[in-house]
Design a protein around this motif. Structure first.
Motif, short mmCIF file in Angstrom:
data_model
loop_
_atom_site.label_atom_id
_atom_site.label_comp_id
_atom_site.label_asym_id
_atom_site.label_seq_id
_atom_site.Cartn_x
_atom_site.Cartn_y
_atom_site.Cartn_z
N THR A 123 -9.52 -5.66 -4.37
CA THR A 123 -10.50 -4.21 -4.86
C THR A 123 -11.25 -3.82 -3.77
O THR A 123 -11.57 -2.82 -3.01
CB THR A 123 -11.22 -4.86 -5.87
OG1 THR A 123 -10.74 -5.80 -7.16
CG2 THR A 123 -12.32 -4.02 -6.54
N PHE B 104 -8.27 4.45 -2.76
CA PHE B 104 -8.05 4.52 -4.14
C PHE B 104 -9.35 4.72 -5.33
O PHE B 104 -9.98 3.48 -5.47
CB PHE B 104 -7.31 3.09 -4.46
CG PHE B 104 -6.21 3.15 -3.58
CD1 PHE B 104 -5.06 2.65 -4.63
CD2 PHE B 104 -5.51 3.21 -2.58
CE1 PHE B 104 -3.39 3.04 -3.69
CE2 PHE B 104 -4.54 3.84 -2.03
CZ PHE B 104 -3.10 2.59 -2.13
N ASP C 215 -2.34 7.43 -6.31
CA ASP C 215 -3.87 8.13 -5.58
C ASP C 215 -3.83 9.23 -5.73
O ASP C 215 -4.88 9.99 -5.49
CB ASP C 215 -4.69 6.80 -4.92
CG ASP C 215 -5.93 7.49 -4.55
OD1 ASP C 215 -7.02 7.37 -5.02
OD2 ASP C 215 -6.37 8.09 -3.32
N TYR D 294 -9.63 -0.54 -13.23
CA TYR D 294 -8.27 -1.31 -11.99
C TYR D 294 -9.18 -2.76 -12.55
O TYR D 294 -9.70 -3.06 -12.80
CB TYR D 294 -8.78 -1.38 -10.93
CG TYR D 294 -8.32 -2.60 -9.72
CD1 TYR D 294 -6.48 -1.70 -9.90
CD2 TYR D 294 -8.29 -3.68 -9.75
CE1 TYR D 294 -6.04 -2.68 -8.99
CE2 TYR D 294 -8.14 -4.44 -9.22
CZ TYR D 294 -6.42 -4.77 -8.97
OH TYR D 294 -5.18 -5.09 -7.83
N TYR E 245 -8.86 3.90 -8.93
CA TYR E 245 -8.80 4.44 -10.28
C TYR E 245 -9.88 4.13 -10.89
O TYR E 245 -10.62 4.43 -10.83
CB TYR E 245 -8.35 1.95 -9.92
CG TYR E 245 -7.45 1.89 -9.27
CD1 TYR E 245 -5.72 2.72 -9.63
CD2 TYR E 245 -7.33 1.06 -8.02
CE1 TYR E 245 -5.05 2.21 -9.21
CE2 TYR E 245 -6.03 0.98 -7.36
CZ TYR E 245 -5.03 1.10 -8.34
OH TYR E 245 -4.40 0.45 -7.17
N PHE F 195 -8.43 -1.49 -2.50
CA PHE F 195 -8.36 -0.85 -2.22
C PHE F 195 -9.61 0.64 -2.63
O PHE F 195 -9.80 1.68 -2.22
CB PHE F 195 -8.23 -0.81 -3.83
CG PHE F 195 -6.66 -0.85 -4.04
CD1 PHE F 195 -5.47 -0.29 -3.98
CD2 PHE F 195 -6.90 -2.03 -5.50
CE1 PHE F 195 -4.20 -0.96 -3.86
CE2 PHE F 195 -5.38 -2.63 -5.17
CZ PHE F 195 -4.27 -2.31 -4.45
N ILE G 224 1.17 -1.61 -0.37
CA ILE G 224 0.14 0.13 0.02
C ILE G 224 0.83 1.24 -0.43
O ILE G 224 0.06 2.19 -0.61
CB ILE G 224 -0.78 -0.03 1.06
CG1 ILE G 224 -1.71 -1.28 0.93
CG2 ILE G 224 -2.14 0.92 1.23
CD1 ILE G 224 -2.94 -1.62 -0.20
#
Length: 533
Positions: free
Chosen positions: A77, A85, A28, A90, A87, A80, A21
């Motif tokens: 997932t 995060f 991010d 992803y 994304y 995150f 992480i």
């Protein structure tokens, strides 16, 4: 401007820990910052699903490789998402869109003068009666003499192959390996040396570890690398005569940055060339173990492909994060698993610590005591305290309405400078310095509040009291925007209280604005005296 931010694709053969992480979080922060500036962001990553280790794990657990990949993909997932995060996409390397892109890329690549066929040694275990991939061969690294496998040395970072190891043996049974010749496709990285040297020389602004690692690989002599392997689990080689082989994982997973961003380009009706051939800025975020794959391997693939694709601009390569003074070890279960810590603590607390104490320029250590101290003294004690003491003052003494005031020129200058300095530091990958800029602004706000003593002036000099609270509210509004790339959950809460957007520009809360109900931003953390990961 188009901004590509590629986060390293975590490998689907084990859970994420806090070291992973720490290495990925800068992506991010960059994405949130550039979106706030109004740029078009392509923040992509995914789960790396192919290769031998996943096959081994699947066999041990009596599952299919796809089942193993899906299991870890879902776990990644969830982690995150819990950490915020953001994304834009992803995915995973088993997605059809990734396979299709890699297949077409390799078809073009094979036309290049930098790709050739060669008979090369294929490791074989007579005891196990099967060919061995590089990952399944262990031996002594030819560079540092430490024990390693045939893919990459954990001790020195050398990207090798099984044929170069000393005292090579099968990792499953421990017996010496033999070799037979097998035909494979190779990319002539050695012939790209001058182009890679020139590329490195143009990027003296990279972090020291990225420059040093890349220079060392070039100085030691670049070796050609096989791009096909005798595997069953992976993307098929799109070439006649190679039907029983697969594209080597390192020659397809880094192409995920292109395949995922192409999906986004198609979805947004933006030409792929606008991102990959025209003016744009590309960031790659990962730990230092992945440096050669982003500064040597990916550029080599793009150069050999010869379609004018954009080479990496910024390499955001973190050092290692240790745990309570010891190296994180998944095999020895000496780790803090991401799936566990996200269930116990605020995502902003985790994010804040991994930036403030992150391994940006050197190895840093995670200790539970410092984790608690950072939260209690800085997040809660400095930022949370300033927000709550100001807004609760308005609620208690000013009828819940932001008072009339005159903007303090010195405060406005400090706010303006903080935007400029923090933004520049974020863009250049100096996230720890950027975070300290914002903390300094809040420290100033606390000092200003204490110096002006509004709890006294509310009865002795109401105009001065109103000015103080008005200016403190402006500091809070802008601090929330400035903090948002780092700690988005609490920042969004403050911005919603003040009815403000997160755009990266100076904010003003108008006099007469009525505050809604507010709550505590951060909770105090108490850590057991002898914590165990």
């Amino acid at each position: 401007m188009n901004i590509l931010i590629g986060g390293a694709w975590p490998y689907a053969n084990g859970p994420l820990h806090i070291g992973h992480i720490a290495g990925l979080l800068p992506g991010d922060i960059l994405a949130r910052y550039y979106r706030a500036k109004g740029d078009t962001v392509f923040y992509v990553s995914g789960t790396d699903c192919h290769g031998t280790p996943i096959c081994i794990k699947a066999k041990k657990e009596n599952k299919s490789p796809q089942e193993i990949c899906d299991e870890y993909h879902n776990e990644f997932t969830d982690v995150f998402n819990r950490l915020g995060f953001s994304y834009d996409l992803y995915g995973k390397t088993t997605e059809q869109w990734h396979k299709d892109f890699v297949t077409e890329f390799h078809k073009q690549l094979y036309k290049s003068k930098f790709v050739y066929e060669k008979d090369s040694p294929q490791a074989y275990c007579n005891h196990c009666e099967k060919p061995l991939t590089d990952r399944l061969v262990t031996g002594i690294c030819p560079v540092c003499d430490n024990e390693t496998n045939g893919e990459q040395c954990d001790a020195c970072g050398n990207v090798t192959d099984a044929g170069n190891l000393k005292e090579a043996k099968c990792s499953e049974c421990g017996n010496p390996v033999s070799y037979y010749n097998a035909k494979h496709l190779y990319i002539a990285i050695s012939k790209l040396e001058e182009q890679l040297k020139d590329y490195l020389n143009k990027h003296n602004d990279w972090r020291n570890n990225a420059i040093a690692f890349t220079k060392r690989y070039i100085d030691e002599g670049l070796r050609d690398r096989a791009i096909t392997r005798d595997l069953e689990w992976g993307i098929k080689v799109p070439k006649e005569g190679y039907e029983d082989k697969r594209i080597y994982i390192w020659a397809e997973n880094v192409l995920g940055y292109l395949s995922a961003s192409k999906v986004l380009c198609d979805k947004r009706n933006i030409p792929f060339d606008d991102l990959w051939k025209n003016d744009s800025r590309h960031y790659y975020v990962h730990g230092k173990d992945n440096i050669p794959f982003h500064t040597i391997i990916l550029p080599s693939l793009l150069l050999a492909h010869n379609q004018g694709y954009h080479l990496p601009d910024d390499i955001i390569s973190n050092e290692h994060l240790t745990l309570e003074g010891r190296k994180i070890s998944t095999s020895k279960n000496w780790a803090i698993w991401a799936k566990d810590i996200v269930k116990e603590y605020s995502p902003d607390t985790i994010r804040f610590f991994l930036v403030a104490n992150g391994p940006e320029k050197r190895d840093t250590d995670f200790t539970w005591s410092e984790f608690a101290e950072r939260n209690n003294s800085e997040l809660l004690g400095i930022y949370g305290n300033f927000v709550n003491r100001t807004l609760l003052f308005i609620k208690k003494y000013q009828y819940n309405i932001v008072p009339k005031g005159i903007a303090d020129e010195e405060i406005q200058k400090i706010i303006n400078d903080t935007y400029a300095n923090a933004g520049k530091n974020i863009e250049n990958g100096r996230l720890k310095e950027a975070l300290q800029e914002v903390i300094s602004l809040v420290r100033y706000g606390n000092k200003y509040y204490d110096t002006k003593e509004p709890w006294k002036t509310r009865t002795s000099n109401i105009e001065d009291c109103d000015n103080t609270i008005f200016n403190c509210t402006q500091i809070i509004a802008n601090a929330a925007v400035l903090f948002r790339p780092f700690i988005p959950f609490s920042s969004d809460k403050v911005l919603s209280w003040l009815d403000l957007s997160y755009d990266w520009e100076i904010k003003k809360v108008k006099e007469g604005y009525t505050l809604p109900e507010i709550s505590i931003l951060f909770e105090r953390i108490t850590i057991p005296s002898q914590p165990q990961p």
